[in-house]
Design a protein around this motif. Structure first.
Motif, mmCIF file in Angstrom:
data_model
loop_
_atom_site.group_PDB
_atom_site.id
_atom_site.type_symbol
_atom_site.label_atom_id
_atom_site.label_comp_id
_atom_site.label_asym_id
_atom_site.label_seq_id
_atom_site.Cartn_x
_atom_site.Cartn_y
_atom_site.Cartn_z
ATOM 1 N N GLU A 17 3.361 14.434 -0.157
ATOM 2 C CA GLU A 17 2.803 13.427 0.754
ATOM 3 C C GLU A 17 2.949 13.869 2.215
ATOM 4 N N MET A 40 4.939 12.338 -5.670
ATOM 5 C CA MET A 40 4.163 11.480 -4.772
ATOM 6 C C MET A 40 4.282 10.057 -5.298
ATOM 7 N N ARG A 41 3.917 9.094 -4.471
ATOM 8 C CA ARG A 41 3.980 7.722 -4.949
ATOM 9 C C ARG A 41 2.988 7.528 -6.099
ATOM 10 N N SER A 42 3.403 7.117 -7.276
ATOM 11 C CA SER A 42 4.768 6.847 -7.693
ATOM 12 C C SER A 42 5.012 7.629 -8.977
ATOM 13 N N HIS A 43 4.871 8.949 -8.897
ATOM 14 C CA HIS A 43 5.155 9.737 -10.093
ATOM 15 C C HIS A 43 5.602 11.149 -9.745
ATOM 16 N N LEU A 79 -4.322 3.083 8.929
ATOM 17 C CA LEU A 79 -4.788 4.328 8.316
ATOM 18 C C LEU A 79 -6.282 4.359 8.557
ATOM 19 N N GLU A 88 -3.938 10.291 2.401
ATOM 20 C CA GLU A 88 -3.098 9.109 2.266
ATOM 21 C C GLU A 88 -3.901 7.957 1.649
ATOM 22 N N ALA A 121 2.660 11.103 4.564
ATOM 23 C CA ALA A 121 2.753 9.797 5.231
ATOM 24 C C ALA A 121 4.138 9.631 5.846
ATOM 25 N N SER A 133 8.053 2.887 -3.143
ATOM 26 C CA SER A 133 6.797 2.145 -3.334
ATOM 27 C C SER A 133 7.047 1.000 -4.290
ATOM 28 N N LEU A 176 -4.320 8.636 -1.934
ATOM 29 C CA LEU A 176 -3.053 8.392 -2.626
ATOM 30 C C LEU A 176 -2.893 6.901 -2.911
ATOM 31 N N TYR A 208 2.024 0.154 7.520
ATOM 32 C CA TYR A 208 1.253 1.145 8.286
ATOM 33 C C TYR A 208 0.944 0.560 9.653
ATOM 34 N N HIS A 228 -5.200 5.572 -5.695
ATOM 35 C CA HIS A 228 -4.943 5.878 -7.106
ATOM 36 C C HIS A 228 -4.204 4.727 -7.788
ATOM 37 N N TYR A 229 -3.482 3.926 -6.962
ATOM 38 C CA TYR A 229 -2.784 2.774 -7.545
ATOM 39 C C TYR A 229 -3.755 1.768 -8.147
#
Lengths: 205, 654
Positions: free
Chosen positions: B591, B566-569, A49, A64, B593, B638, A67, A45, A70-71
């Motif tokens: 997404e 979307m990342r990652s599914h 961000l 973003e 991005a 990703s 998103l 990035y 969520h990881y």
């Protein structure tokens, strides 16, 4: 003690009133301007961000950031869940009203109460800000794809989380609020000196 | 006070200055320690000229080129996008053939629809022979909005939208056998010009070559471009019947010659070959005459005439202005041009047309003013065998300048110079227009075809760079077997003499022409504007799946899958259908991005789509094979890219 009592019964000089007007003028735009920026930097990035915190909402690249979050199992940030956003703009308006009143009637007590109110608000808001940062950073879902140790971003400064460095800094609105806040001690010192002279010795030549 | 200050501050300031100076000095030495430029050059056997060329072309990481070249991808049927002067390949745009990386023609319905528009003679065409790209123009200058390109083998034209660098439309020309004189645009992209090459029968489906002169016809088509929709309007387009000469390159007039188009021809001998029967082969028969004909076409008036009742005939679904109407209405004139020409190129100011006759050593310069007055004076009464008026060569000629053997194609710079490729000599000639004079030549390697210069065919060329598009590379590159890459050679034309800067091998097809645009005129999307965006509609698509609307719906034997990525599914991760079901997969990359592209490849079902951030695509297939088929993201999106997968479960029938 006599000095303090008489000080608080005093009137504001026109110079102080002008300074208070300047404070109101810096305060007013801060209702609309971003208060705080949280910027995430990582190699992929290059422009960073940014989450932009306004008095009434969170903007910037929220989708973003959610998103990515969520990881690590951070729960989704939704502006509606923070009750503060419904109150802050009105608080700012209240300080604005206090300051205008102080400048108009030129009474030190009004100015002092308004200023105390403002400072307390600032402290409480920074405290809740840190509270939310702690809550989001430490309540990570154990089912997340990436297992990360809980972390606490600082409300001001830089924190490292995985490949990201997270910088949290006041933005234009926050800086303007800070400038407005500085007017308090300036007025206080000015008024004190005007009445009782300066205790600091004159510089030697 | 001042004294005190100075005494206190002088020492630190001086110390700081010393430190800073030393630091700077050590930096500049340290930066090159052991890496002396001249030493490296010596070690790598590079001359000073080589080092200069390297410095002129090298782009450090993250720095963009000032020009972008759109080059034909030759037989690949695609378009190459190249940065100039670094000559880095930026992209291959899928046009006439499937291109899996872009998900073009391998499962995505809308891309297959574009390829299907290009079907001819009831065949799926899995190759193209792209020749001449044309950037859209406004007032005679590139505007960076659209790109057109022809397929010579299967006469068709493609429209590429430069907002996303994707092909939006293919139109076919059913009346042509092949095309070559396209694409060229009129100065405001009113029309995209396409001229046929090898004539075929026009008004009848079949005629033997022994009826060549009666039944075979040349053709030029003016495709009407509708800028608002970004599509060619088939019904507003028209063709003009031409004699069965073999037509070559074209160009549109501009400035004083606006409204006119110029089309070269060869084989005005109307040779019909048949070497095997003891006749002269085409190569000899078509080169017998010393002069061929440049066709001068009033396209503005032709467009009006095409709109009048009874002035056109339909042929294979296209409006065609018959030759007799063109002659009667004064739409078409001929003038002799030296032997077997390739390029006809209008000068930036639109006052002259430069023709290069491959078998004549000259560039022949025609004056528009003289052509105009020859037309206005009613001509000499001379016509070709089809009755088209011929303007006498001497009446319209301005000058000829001898350049060398095999001049092909001309481009222009900003200083009043022209540059012509010299095929047989493998050189590029630089010459002055006023007065015409050969200035210098540079060797290229080898057999140069077209040239592309920075905005070199517009009203305001930029000069600076020239690219020689060489057909042969022989000894220029590492041997890679008997099929060699072509060679794009970058030449600095601001230097005198001109300097060769860089060789770029093209290991894909045989590129023909290219156009070079200032990079800052291009304003492509970085990310599609909005989630659920269809590149086909260039708008948000109604009903496209977005976050929260993922579902599977069955309608009879059709299973609609509304999927997001979307990342990652993917969601859903299972698709359960019965053998024989029709599967319609609607998939959106939710997404936004920059660069977060996902792919969707399905094992053994020949499906791979590319879904850029925000994009939505539709995939259709019949689940005719029972079994379990993994699907997965085909872009390394990703860290958990490999985990971005799912199963298509096709339950056996019965």
């Amino acid at each position: 003690m006599g000095r303090v009592t008489s000080f608080f019964q005093g009137e504001l000089s026109s110079v102080s009133r002008v300074m208070i007007v300047i404070a109101t003028l810096t305060l007013l735009p801060s209702i609309f301007l971003p208060t705080w920026n949280i910027t995430l930097h990582a190699p992929q990035y290059p422009e960073g961000l940014t989450l932009v915190i306004y008095p009434h909402t969170v903007g910037g690249q929220l989708d973003e950031v959610n998103l990515l979050n969520h990881y690590i199992g951070m729960r989704e940030i939704t502006p509606n869940e923070f009750p503060e956003f419904r109150l802050i703009p009105f608080f700012i308006l209240r300080f604005f009203a206090f300051a205008v009143l102080a400048a108009l009637v030129a009474r030190i007590p009004i100015a002092a109460i308004g200023y105390l109110d403002f400072v307390m608000f600032g402290v409480v808001m920074l405290y809740t800000f840190q509270h939310w940062l702690t809550e989001f950073g430490t309540q990570l879902s154990p089912a997340a794809p990436i297992d990360l140790a809980p972390f606490v971003p600082r409300f001001i400064g830089t924190t490292h989380v995985a490949q990201f460095s997270v910088s949290s800094m006041p933005a234009a609105g926050g800086i303007l609020m800070g400038i407005a806040g500085l007017m308090g001690p300036v007025v206080l010192i000015y008024e004190w000196r005007r009445r009782f002279g300066s205790r600091t010795p004159a510089p030697s030549t | 006070m001042f004294k005190q200050l100075s005494a206190r501050w002088v020492i630190p300031v001086v110390a700081f200055g010393l430190f800073f100076g030393l630091a700077l000095a050590s930096c500049s030495e340290g930066g090159t320690a052991g890496m002396d430029v001249s030493e490296v050059a010596r070690e790598r056997h590079l001359s000073e000229q080589d080092v200069l060329a390297a410095v002129k072309t090298y782009q450090p990481t993250g720095r963009f080129d000032p020009y972008v070249l759109f080059a034909s991808g030759g037989h690949s049927g695609q378009v190459l996008v190249i940065g100039v002067p670094s000559m880095r390949l930026l992209k291959v745009i899928a046009v006439f053939t499937p291109e899996p990386w872009q998900g073009y023609g391998v499962g995505a319905v809308e891309t297959q629809d574009v390829l299907d528009e290009g079907r001819m003679a009831d065949h799926d065409l899995t190759w193209g022979d792209t020749h001449h790209p044309a950037l859209s123009e406004s007032e005679g200058d590139y505007d960076g909005q659209y790109l057109f390109i022809n397929d010579k083998a299967n006469p068709r034209i493609a429209v590429i939208d430069l907002r996303d660098f994707e092909t939006k439309q293919i139109v076919t020309d059913p009346n042509m056998g092949t095309n070559h004189g396209g694409t060229f645009v009129t100065p405001n992209t009113e029309y995209v010009i396409e001229a046929a090459q090898y004539s075929i029968p026009l008004w009848e489906e079949y005629a033997d070559v022994d009826r060549y002169e009666e039944s075979y016809r040349g053709l030029v088509t003016f495709w009407k471009f509708d800028r608002a929709s970004g599509r060619i309007d088939h019904d507003a387009s028209f063709s003009m019947e031409l004699p069965p000469y073999w037509h070559d390159l074209s160009d549109a007039g501009k400035g004083p010659s606006f409204g006119w188009a110029f089309v070269n021809s060869f084989n005005t001998e109307m040779a019909t070959g048949g070497f095997e029967d003891g006749n002269p082969p085409f190569e000899a028969g078509a080169s017998a005459n010393d002069m061929d004909y440049m066709h001068i076409i009033n396209w503005q008036k032709a467009a009006r005439v095409a709109g009048e009742a009874g002035k056109t005939r339909m042929s294979r679904g296209m409006r065609v202005i018959p030759l007799a109407v063109s002659i009667e209405e004064g739409l078409l004139y001929l003038t002799p041009e030296p032997k077997s020409p390739h390029g006809v190129d209008v000068t930036p100011d639109g006052t002259r047309m430069v023709v290069s006759g491959k078998l004549d050593p000259h560039a022949t310069i025609y004056s528009w003013e003289k052509i105009r007055s020859a037309i206005d004076s009613g001509g000499s009464g001379e016509t070709d065998s089809y009755g088209i008026p011929i303007l006498p060569f001497d009446d319209v000629l301005e000058a000829q300048v001898e350049l060398g053997l095999g001049p092909l194609h001309t481009q222009f710079d900003d200083k009043g110079n022209a540059y012509t490729s010299i095929f047989l000599e493998s050189k590029v000639a630089k010459w002055r227009l006023d007065p015409p004079e050969l200035l210098e030549k540079i060797d290229v390697h080898y057999n140069v075809g077209h040239l592309a210069m920075a905005e070199g065919d517009t009203r305001t060329p930029d000069g600076k760079y020239l690219i020689a598009m060489d057909k042969w590379s022989i000894d220029r590159f590492q041997p890679v077997g008997p099929l060699l890459p072509q060679n794009f050679q970058l030449i600095d034309v601001d230097e005198s003499p001109m300097q060769l800067l860089y060789d770029m091998p093209i290991g894909i097809g045989e590129p023909h022409y290219a156009q070079m645009i200032k990079a800052d005129k291009l304003e492509p999307f970085q990310v599609y504007p909005g989630v659920g965006y269809s590149p086909h509609l260039m708008a948000l698509k109604e009903g496209a799946p977005v976050s929260g609307t993922e579902r599977i719906e069955r309608v009879g034997n059709t299973v609609h899958v509304y999927m997001t990525a979307m990342r990652s599914h993917f969601k859903p991760e299972y698709i359960r259908v019965n053998q024989g079901d029709e599967v319609v997969l609607h998939v959106t990359n939710i997404e936004q991005a920059h660069d977060a592209t996902h792919g969707l490849g399905i094992s053994k079902y020949n499906v791979n789509v590319s879904i850029e951030p925000g994009e939505t695509q539709e995939i259709r297939f019949t689940a005719d094979q029972a079994g379990v088929f993994p699907f997965y993201c085909t872009e390394f999106c990703s860290a958990l890219h490999l985990e971005m997968a799912g199963y298509l479960l096709v339950k056996p029938a019965g």
